[in-house]
Design an enzyme around this catalytic site. Structure first.
Site, PDB file in Angstrom:
ATOM      1  N   ASP A 130       3.948  88.452  64.854  1.00 45.47           N
ATOM      2  CA  ASP A 130       4.938  88.298  65.914  1.00 45.47           C
ATOM      3  C   ASP A 130       5.269  89.695  66.442  1.00 45.47           C
ATOM      4  OD1 ASP A 130       4.918  85.693  65.053  1.00 45.47           O
ATOM      5  OD2 ASP A 130       7.078  85.549  64.714  1.00 45.47           O
ATOM      6  N   HIS A 189      -1.553  88.839  59.664  1.00 48.09           N
ATOM      7  CA  HIS A 189      -2.645  87.920  59.354  1.00 48.09           C
ATOM      8  C   HIS A 189      -3.942  88.353  60.022  1.00 48.09           C
ATOM      9  CE1 HIS A 189       0.228  84.690  57.944  1.00 48.09           C
ATOM     10  NE2 HIS A 189       1.040  85.458  58.659  1.00 48.09           N
ATOM     11  N   SER A 222       8.052  97.297  62.352  1.00 48.03           N
ATOM     12  CA  SER A 222       7.093  98.378  62.514  1.00 48.03           C
ATOM     13  C   SER A 222       6.172  98.074  63.681  1.00 48.03           C
ATOM     14  CB  SER A 222       6.296  98.592  61.227  1.00 48.03           C
ATOM     15  OG  SER A 222       5.712  99.877  61.243  1.00 48.03           O
TER      16      SER A 222
END
Length: 266
Positions: free
Chosen positions: A74, A135, A237
């Site tokens: 995200d 991912h 981050s």
């Protein structure tokens, strides 16, 4: 040792404290409210035993993956484009008007010939409110992981505008990956507050450690399916995705929000 790393370790220590249940409930609920976090895909805030457990929350409702190359996380698209050459180096933008050397960012995770035809890139910023796990964006093989020590400046837009070469100065881990089309890199940039990055496939990669040195680890037959979890940040981050020219065609706009599982390139 830099102040940013010391303060980040202190914040990480506090975030990992398991307060009495009622106190932790208040802490978590206020954090969710302050950052306006949508918890519909996750457990209720009161069910996390520490603030760090809330940061690193897992999805309770599996995401559906769109066709093509998907976002590994995200976040928000801060910049997207193609590199340009200057003094025989490839440069990309961290944010509009602020360029950095891709060779300096990647350090020992590339061969010169792999960059010769140019590169495309996208910067994905994860804010404190975002889902912090990352991912595999496609079926791929991880060829190597390169750890580069550095400081831990905040990576939000304000700091990117104020501090030159911020991505290059910060601690980071670069994964060199390969799919059926070619080579690409996933660069995980550390940030102020906690600064920890974890990788499920190699627990020995330690970030924001008191003693650190640069290294590269090579892997054999380290394969991941599209959407498979690679690891997580603790707090927000940035992920910089860099691909060989022509490998990916990004369909993105600067400033747009993105979710893990959504298509970002053909």
């Amino acid at each position: 040792m830099s102040f940013s790393k010391e303060s980040s370790r202190l914040f990480g220590f506090v975030a990992g404290i398991k307060f009495p249940k009622m106190i932790q409930k208040v802490i978590n609920e206020n954090y969710v409210k302050y950052f306006n976090i949508n918890m519909s895909e996750f457990k209720a805030p009161c069910e996390y035993e520490s603030l760090n457990a809330l940061f690193t929350r897992t999805l309770q409702i599996p995401r559906k993956f769109e066709e093509g190359f998907i976002s590994p996380s995200d976040g928000k698209i801060l910049e997207c484009g193609s590199t340009f050459l200057a003094n025989e180096e490839h440069f990309a933008f961290s944010i509009k008007g602020h360029a950095y050397s891709v060779e300096e960012l990647l350090k020992d995770s590339f061969e010169k010939d792999e960059l010769k035809n140019g590169l495309d890139y996208v910067n994905i910023y994860l804010s404190p409110k975002d889902y912090h796990r990352y991912h595999s964006p496609c079926d791929m093989q991880i060829l190597s992981a390169t750890y580069t020590s550095g400081v831990l400046y905040s990576v939000n837009e304000k700091h990117l505008e104020r501090i030159s070469n911020l991505y290059v100065k910060n601690e980071r881990v670069s994964l060199k990956c390969q799919n059926e089309k070619g080579i690409f890199w996933l660069v995980f940039v550390g940030a102020q507050n906690v600064g920890k990055m974890r990788f499920n496939f190699d627990a020995s990669i330690q970030t924001n450690a008191k003693i650190s040195h640069n290294f590269t680890r090579k892997y054999e037959n380290l394969n991941f399916k599209k959407g498979e979890e690679l690891g997580n940040f603790e707090l927000g981050s940035t992920i910089v995705l860099i691909s060989q020219k022509g490998l990916l065609t990004f369909n993105l706009k600067v400033g747009q929000g993105i979710k893990f599982g959504e298509k970002i390139a053909d």
